[in-house]
Design an enzyme around this catalytic site. Sequence first.
Site, PDB file in Angstrom:
ATOM      1  NE  ARG A 111      24.752  14.817  38.011  1.00  4.79           N
ATOM      2  CZ  ARG A 111      23.743  15.642  37.813  1.00  4.79           C
ATOM      3  NH1 ARG A 111      22.852  15.669  38.235  1.00  4.79           N
ATOM      4  NH2 ARG A 111      24.211  16.622  37.226  1.00  4.79           N
ATOM      5  CE1 TYR A 142      29.776  -1.917  58.086  1.00  3.51           C
ATOM      6  CE2 TYR A 142      28.682  -0.190  57.158  1.00  3.51           C
ATOM      7  CZ  TYR A 142      29.604  -0.779  57.284  1.00  3.51           C
ATOM      8  OH  TYR A 142      30.895  -0.449  56.592  1.00  3.51           O
ATOM      9  CG  ASP A 158      21.250  -2.876  56.214  1.00  4.87           C
ATOM     10  OD1 ASP A 158      21.147  -3.681  55.333  1.00  4.87           O
ATOM     11  OD2 ASP A 158      22.138  -2.230  56.474  1.00  4.87           O
ATOM     12  CE  LYS A 192      29.199  -5.339  52.511  1.00  7.19           C
ATOM     13  NZ  LYS A 192      30.331  -4.936  52.764  1.00  7.19           N
TER      14      LYS A 192
END
Length: 373
Positions: A44, A96, A167, A192
Amino acid sequence: MKIETIAIHGGNVVSDTLKPVIQPITLSTTFEHQDQEGSMMYTRLENPNRKSLEAVLSALEGGKDAAAFSSGNAAGNAVFQALPAGSHIIAPDDMYHGMKMLLQTVFSGKIEVDFVDLTRPEILHKSIKSNTRLLWIETPSNPLLKISDIKSLATIAKNHKLLVACDSTFATPIFQQGLFLGADIVMHSSTKYISGHSDILGGILITKEKNDFWERIKNVQRLAGAVPSPMDCYYLTRSIKTLPYRMKAHAANAREIAEFLNNKKEVEKVFYPGLKDHEGYETAKSQMSDFGAMLSFLIKGNIKNTDRFIGELKYFSDATSLGGVESLIERRSKVQGPDSGISDQLIRMSVGIENCEDLINDMDQAFVAAFKN
Ligand SMILES: Cc1ncc(COP(=O)(O)O)c(C=O)c1O
């Protein structure tokens, strides 16, 4: 190193003594305690494959460090969580919608947000308040492909001591490097183009400086723990090796398709920043090395024509998301809902890297079928 070389070599942080050419996948969640530099403790907190992914993306954006997350929204969430409670954020009106919903629901009562038209930097200062801490840019924006001038916005933001995050999902580091334009942090949904094959969910933040705010973000990553698996990191690092070449093919197809759509009588308007009549063309030209492969367009007809056009296509899947090698298409209001202000005739397209003639012929036949009585 140039960008194509970074993409191939930047993620190979091989520590294995057998010297494999490719970074192996380290699935172990824990590591033997060692008191030496570079040793790891628990996945982690750190993992060799996550380190590879972060190294290559940091190098591609020209940053000092990167933090990988299990989705694009988890990456955005880490930035918002790292802000002091009661902060005010300025975000784009065409943000978005999933990220917008995150701010409007999860952060409701914790963070204030104003959604502003960031294509007009001259009005930005009107939205700045005493508790404004962050300017969140998204360019090109989803779904209207609005272009915001990162340099002008960042200059104003810096005069008011605001953090600037951008972004860059639609642009990728291949076409736009926001840190060089004044952003402090660049964010990508690596689901993406960075994944490129519609099979991995991920997000990434890259920072210009390793400062206190970045340490707060790394703390969210390590302690809140929305980290990607070693397997996902391995495959993302692998995908990045072909990212520069995929992007060239994506953009070449998108350019041709945008021109094709712009000349169709059934199309009202095309939103693609590479078209000279697009409002953001000059800004896009100045801050991007190519215009990307996302576009939207309005059908000159009704909702039935719009759905019939989509339904008749053979090579475009009617699905949300973007950035894979296969072309995707959707009526955007289906996703964003009736209150979003998105027209029912707006189609969003993620142009893939199939043969462009096949894609255009496919659209040609679908237009005929969609407008037949
Ligand atoms: C521009 C943009 N930013 C962020 C995201 C969120 O990414 P993810 O779906 O990986 O959480 C998306 C998803 O579509 C997006 O299009």
